[in-house]
Design a protein around this motif. Structure first.
Motif, PDB file in Angstrom:
ATOM      1  N   GLN A  34       0.629  -1.361   0.134  1.00  0.00           N
ATOM      2  CA  GLN A  34       0.165   0.264   0.167  1.00  0.00           C
ATOM      3  C   GLN A  34       0.874   1.324  -0.202  1.00  0.00           C
ATOM      4  O   GLN A  34       0.155   2.535   0.447  1.00  0.00           O
ATOM      5  CB  GLN A  34      -1.161  -0.095   1.379  1.00  0.00           C
ATOM      6  N   ASP A  35       2.058   1.143   0.225  1.00  0.00           N
ATOM      7  CA  ASP A  35       2.965   2.424  -0.283  1.00  0.00           C
ATOM      8  C   ASP A  35       2.631   2.850  -1.976  1.00  0.00           C
ATOM      9  O   ASP A  35       1.941   2.427  -2.466  1.00  0.00           O
ATOM     10  CB  ASP A  35       4.192   1.927  -1.191  1.00  0.00           C
ATOM     11  N   SER A  36       3.473   4.111  -2.171  1.00  0.00           N
ATOM     12  CA  SER A  36       3.270   5.070  -3.527  1.00  0.00           C
ATOM     13  C   SER A  36       3.199   3.918  -4.108  1.00  0.00           C
ATOM     14  O   SER A  36       4.134   3.169  -4.641  1.00  0.00           O
ATOM     15  CB  SER A  36       4.244   5.629  -3.431  1.00  0.00           C
ATOM     16  N   LEU A  37       2.361   4.138  -5.685  1.00  0.00           N
ATOM     17  CA  LEU A  37       2.373   3.232  -6.511  1.00  0.00           C
ATOM     18  C   LEU A  37       3.687   4.072  -7.631  1.00  0.00           C
ATOM     19  O   LEU A  37       4.351   3.705  -8.244  1.00  0.00           O
ATOM     20  CB  LEU A  37       1.644   3.379  -7.162  1.00  0.00           C
ATOM     21  N   THR A  38       3.438   5.031  -7.204  1.00  0.00           N
ATOM     22  CA  THR A  38       4.372   5.687  -7.984  1.00  0.00           C
ATOM     23  C   THR A  38       6.136   5.519  -7.930  1.00  0.00           C
ATOM     24  O   THR A  38       6.741   5.244  -8.456  1.00  0.00           O
ATOM     25  CB  THR A  38       4.670   6.685  -7.530  1.00  0.00           C
ATOM     26  N   GLN A  39       6.334   5.427  -6.552  1.00  0.00           N
ATOM     27  CA  GLN A  39       7.370   4.452  -6.036  1.00  0.00           C
ATOM     28  C   GLN A  39       7.697   3.061  -6.444  1.00  0.00           C
ATOM     29  O   GLN A  39       8.900   2.570  -6.491  1.00  0.00           O
ATOM     30  CB  GLN A  39       8.051   4.587  -4.548  1.00  0.00           C
ATOM     31  N   ARG A  40       7.045   2.319  -6.707  1.00  0.00           N
ATOM     32  CA  ARG A  40       6.879   1.220  -7.371  1.00  0.00           C
ATOM     33  C   ARG A  40       7.158   0.964  -8.441  1.00  0.00           C
ATOM     34  O   ARG A  40       8.428   0.450  -9.082  1.00  0.00           O
ATOM     35  CB  ARG A  40       6.047  -0.107  -6.885  1.00  0.00           C
ATOM     36  N   LEU A  41       6.710   1.605  -9.370  1.00  0.00           N
ATOM     37  CA  LEU A  41       6.935   2.357 -11.020  1.00  0.00           C
ATOM     38  C   LEU A  41       8.780   2.757 -10.996  1.00  0.00           C
ATOM     39  O   LEU A  41       9.578   2.351 -11.911  1.00  0.00           O
ATOM     40  CB  LEU A  41       5.858   2.687 -11.404  1.00  0.00           C
ATOM     41  N   ILE A  42       8.991   3.692 -10.220  1.00  0.00           N
ATOM     42  CA  ILE A  42      10.041   4.392 -10.407  1.00  0.00           C
ATOM     43  C   ILE A  42      11.195   3.095 -10.205  1.00  0.00           C
ATOM     44  O   ILE A  42      12.229   2.694 -11.342  1.00  0.00           O
ATOM     45  CB  ILE A  42      10.443   5.244  -9.660  1.00  0.00           C
ATOM     46  N   GLU A  43      10.811   2.108  -8.924  1.00  0.00           N
ATOM     47  CA  GLU A  43      12.040   1.006  -8.986  1.00  0.00           C
ATOM     48  C   GLU A  43      11.703  -0.663 -10.235  1.00  0.00           C
ATOM     49  O   GLU A  43      12.300  -0.905 -10.357  1.00  0.00           O
ATOM     50  CB  GLU A  43      11.691   0.296  -7.502  1.00  0.00           C
ATOM     51  N   LEU A  44      10.532  -0.350 -10.955  1.00  0.00           N
ATOM     52  CA  LEU A  44      10.276  -1.258 -11.498  1.00  0.00           C
ATOM     53  C   LEU A  44      11.347  -0.909 -12.716  1.00  0.00           C
ATOM     54  O   LEU A  44      11.330  -1.784 -13.475  1.00  0.00           O
ATOM     55  CB  LEU A  44       8.844  -1.475 -11.822  1.00  0.00           C
ATOM     56  N   SER A  45      11.224   0.461 -13.466  1.00  0.00           N
ATOM     57  CA  SER A  45      11.351   1.127 -14.540  1.00  0.00           C
ATOM     58  C   SER A  45      12.940   1.083 -14.400  1.00  0.00           C
ATOM     59  O   SER A  45      13.693   1.665 -15.407  1.00  0.00           O
ATOM     60  CB  SER A  45      10.766   2.385 -14.762  1.00  0.00           C
ATOM     61  N   ARG A 116       4.533  16.217 -12.495  1.00  0.00           N
ATOM     62  CA  ARG A 116       4.624  15.855 -11.171  1.00  0.00           C
ATOM     63  C   ARG A 116       3.968  14.513 -10.927  1.00  0.00           C
ATOM     64  O   ARG A 116       2.575  14.813 -11.220  1.00  0.00           O
ATOM     65  CB  ARG A 116       4.963  16.830  -9.569  1.00  0.00           C
ATOM     66  N   SER A 117       3.998  13.258  -9.861  1.00  0.00           N
ATOM     67  CA  SER A 117       3.055  13.107  -9.492  1.00  0.00           C
ATOM     68  C   SER A 117       2.450  13.240  -8.128  1.00  0.00           C
ATOM     69  O   SER A 117       2.940  13.388  -7.593  1.00  0.00           O
ATOM     70  CB  SER A 117       4.023  11.445  -9.187  1.00  0.00           C
ATOM     71  N   LEU A 118       0.619  12.961  -8.426  1.00  0.00           N
ATOM     72  CA  LEU A 118      -0.431  13.544  -7.456  1.00  0.00           C
ATOM     73  C   LEU A 118       0.206  12.336  -6.217  1.00  0.00           C
ATOM     74  O   LEU A 118       0.441  13.072  -4.920  1.00  0.00           O
ATOM     75  CB  LEU A 118      -1.284  13.377  -7.913  1.00  0.00           C
ATOM     76  N   GLY A 119       0.739  11.305  -6.748  1.00  0.00           N
ATOM     77  CA  GLY A 119       0.946   9.799  -5.286  1.00  0.00           C
ATOM     78  C   GLY A 119       2.223  10.810  -4.517  1.00  0.00           C
ATOM     79  O   GLY A 119       1.654  10.186  -3.683  1.00  0.00           O
TER      80      GLY A 119
END
Length: 184
Positions: A34-45, A116-119
């Motif tokens: 339930q952390d920021s999806l933005t953070q998870r996408l930064i890591e995945l990318s 900028r990301s809203l998340g």
């Protein structure tokens, strides 16, 4: 963007209400972290993440959004639609909404986010409390034409601070599942 017919409305459900639940890997992206999806996408990318704004305007909110925000049917709201991209590919379509009355009374400059990301803003502000995550298949006709596809998984949650609530829906696009090496 056209409104869906009543029979096409998403059926937003909590994790405990999904029967049968999606595959474990998909369930993880929808509910577990339930952390920021933005953070998870930064890591995945591998830090090749970007936000591409598509639309930002005052609009009439959808029925399911009015219900989630606890405002009258047909209320006006601020709507922001973006692609969350990895390696310049749209991975997630995100739609964020807030009731006009509550947003105008707040000091939030949500219309100043740009790319900028809203998340990032919501997760960095401890005054916002996140409500429970819900998931549903997302109506294809609610998606931008370039990524329109049926039966895509989406999740949403409401972030609240005082009288302001921001409803954030995130639709996982086919390119995301390829990058995550998962089959939706």
């Amino acid at each position: 963007m056209p409104h869906a017919a009543p029979t096409d409305l998403p059926n937003w459900l909590l994790a405990s209400q999904l029967h049968p639940p999606p595959a474990a890997e998909i369930y993880s992206w929808l509910f577990v972290n339930q952390d920021s999806l933005t953070q998870r996408l930064i890591e995945l990318s591998a830090d090749h993440f970007s936000v591409l704004p598509l639309n930002e305007s005052w609009q009439r909110l959808r029925s399911d959004e009015c219900a989630a925000l606890n405002v009258a049917e047909g209320s006006q709201g601020w709507v922001r639609e973006v692609y969350l991209r990895g390696h310049q590919q749209p991975w997630v379509f995100a739609r964020s909404v807030a009731a006009r009355s509550a947003l105008e009374e707040s000091d939030m400059g949500l219309d100043q986010l740009g790319s900028r990301s809203l998340g990032e803003l919501l997760f960095s502000n401890p005054a916002f409390a996140r409500g429970p995550l819900q998931a549903s298949r997302y109506p294809a006709n609610w998606l931008p034409e370039a990524v329109r596809s049926a039966d895509l998984w989406a999740r949403r949650s409401c972030f609240s601070r005082g009288t302001l609530s921001v409803l954030v829906a995130e639709v996982f696009l086919p390119a995301f599942w390829v990058a995550a090496r998962l089959k939706p």
